[in-house]
Scaffold this active site. Structure first.
Site, PDB file in Angstrom:
ATOM      1  N   CYS A  17     -42.658  99.998  -0.577  1.00  0.00           N
ATOM      2  CA  CYS A  17     -41.312 100.431  -0.957  1.00  0.00           C
ATOM      3  C   CYS A  17     -41.398 101.898  -1.335  1.00  0.00           C
ATOM      4  CB  CYS A  17     -40.814  99.599  -2.139  1.00  0.00           C
ATOM      5  SG  CYS A  17     -39.227 100.143  -2.818  1.00  0.00           S
ATOM      6  N   CYS A  31     -37.445 104.498   4.259  1.00  0.00           N
ATOM      7  CA  CYS A  31     -37.296 103.225   3.550  1.00  0.00           C
ATOM      8  C   CYS A  31     -37.824 102.144   4.481  1.00  0.00           C
ATOM      9  CB  CYS A  31     -35.831 102.972   3.201  1.00  0.00           C
ATOM     10  SG  CYS A  31     -35.502 101.325   2.505  1.00  0.00           S
ATOM     11  N   THR A  32     -38.597 101.200   3.945  1.00  0.00           N
ATOM     12  CA  THR A  32     -39.182 100.177   4.820  1.00  0.00           C
ATOM     13  C   THR A  32     -38.149  99.197   5.361  1.00  0.00           C
ATOM     14  OG1 THR A  32     -39.821  98.930   2.823  1.00  0.00           O
ATOM     15  CG2 THR A  32     -41.512 100.298   3.881  1.00  0.00           C
TER      16      THR A  32
END
Length: 272
Positions: A77, A187-188
């Site tokens: 994250c 952002c993952t």
């Protein structure tokens, strides 16, 4: 192999389901490694929360992983990495904590216009860690940033490409109009929106994410600590998925995002 002889797991966690985007790279590189994934869905989203709230959640989840005997924790994250990775390493120096950061360095090598577009959450873009990353890795580039409110929620609820397009098109088009010739997904969650992003930019436009180098760094840190990176040779590692939210809600979306069904359990209440 008995439970007493089982290899220590590696923990992976994210604010929700976004960290699932890094699991394929980790599993390819370390196919025998047992993994425990925690989706902190009960506290989603992180991106708009105060940094201290993100740090408190990071501490609580790290405590759970320590109780499981984890030998490494992959903080999948960007917001949690920016806010909490230093604190986690201070609290648990015996454990390898691997953070993730936007792919600004490779973007700086790729750009021809000298303009890089970064799509991320506000928590990542406003962090000192992100500013340091840009100053260190792209000092000669113009780095344009666009917070993307609502993108995380699109992934969490399993939105299709047509539903996602209105939210995706505006920030992507803005960065293109301002001259960006490479986009960075900070952002993952965002790799799961790549089909919608590709509809805006085409198939050949460079759009960078960091799952592979993240997995490589995780393996490197395990090896550097003398731990066998990969688990037992010839034995497929297990994957256990837990959430601080509602397991029944997550299970179908996990199956959709990973392309395979997995049971989803509830994180013990003291860590929720």
């Amino acid at each position: 192999m008995s439970a007493l002889c089982a290899p220590a797991p590696v923990g992976v966690y994210d604010s929700g389901l976004g960290g699932l985007s890094v699991l394929p790279a980790i599993r390819r590189l370390m196919p025998g490694q047992d993994l425990v994934y925690v989706a902190d869905s009960g506290h989603l989203p992180y991106g708009e929360k105060p940094a201290q709230a993100v740090v408190e959640r990071a501490r609580r989840i790290a405590e759970y992983f320590m109780g499981q005997g984890a030998r490494a924790v992959a903080v999948a994250c960007n917001t949690a990495t920016a806010a909490a990775i230093g604190e986690l390493r201070r609290l648990h120096p015996h454990c390898a904590f691997v953070g993730i950061e936007p792919a600004v360095k490779p973007a700086a090598r790729l750009t021809r216009s000298g303009v890089i577009g970064v799509l991320a959450t506000s928590g990542t873009l406003l962090s000192g860690k992100f500013r340091e990353l840009v100053a260190r890795e792209a000092p000669a580039a113009e780095v344009l940033v666009r917070p993307c409110p609502g993108w995380v929620e699109l992934v969490e609820r399993g939105a299709g490409i047509d539903e996602a397009m209105p939210a995706v098109a505006a920030p992507v088009s803005d960065l293109l109009a301002r001259g960006a010739d490479v986009l960075v997904l900070g952002c993952t969650h965002f790799p799961f929106l790549l089909p919608a992003i590709r509809r805006c930019v085409g198939n050949d436009f460079p759009v960078l994410e960091t799952s592979v180098p993240f997995a490589q760094e995780l393996r490197r840190q395990l090896l550097a600590r003398g731990a066998p990176a990969g688990g037992q040779a010839g034995v497929a590692g297990s994957l256990r998925i837990l959430t601080s939210g509602a397991p029944a809600d997550l299970a179908p979306r996990v199956a959709m995002l990973l392309g395979e069904a997995h049971a989803v359990g509830r994180l013990p209440e003291r860590y929720c």
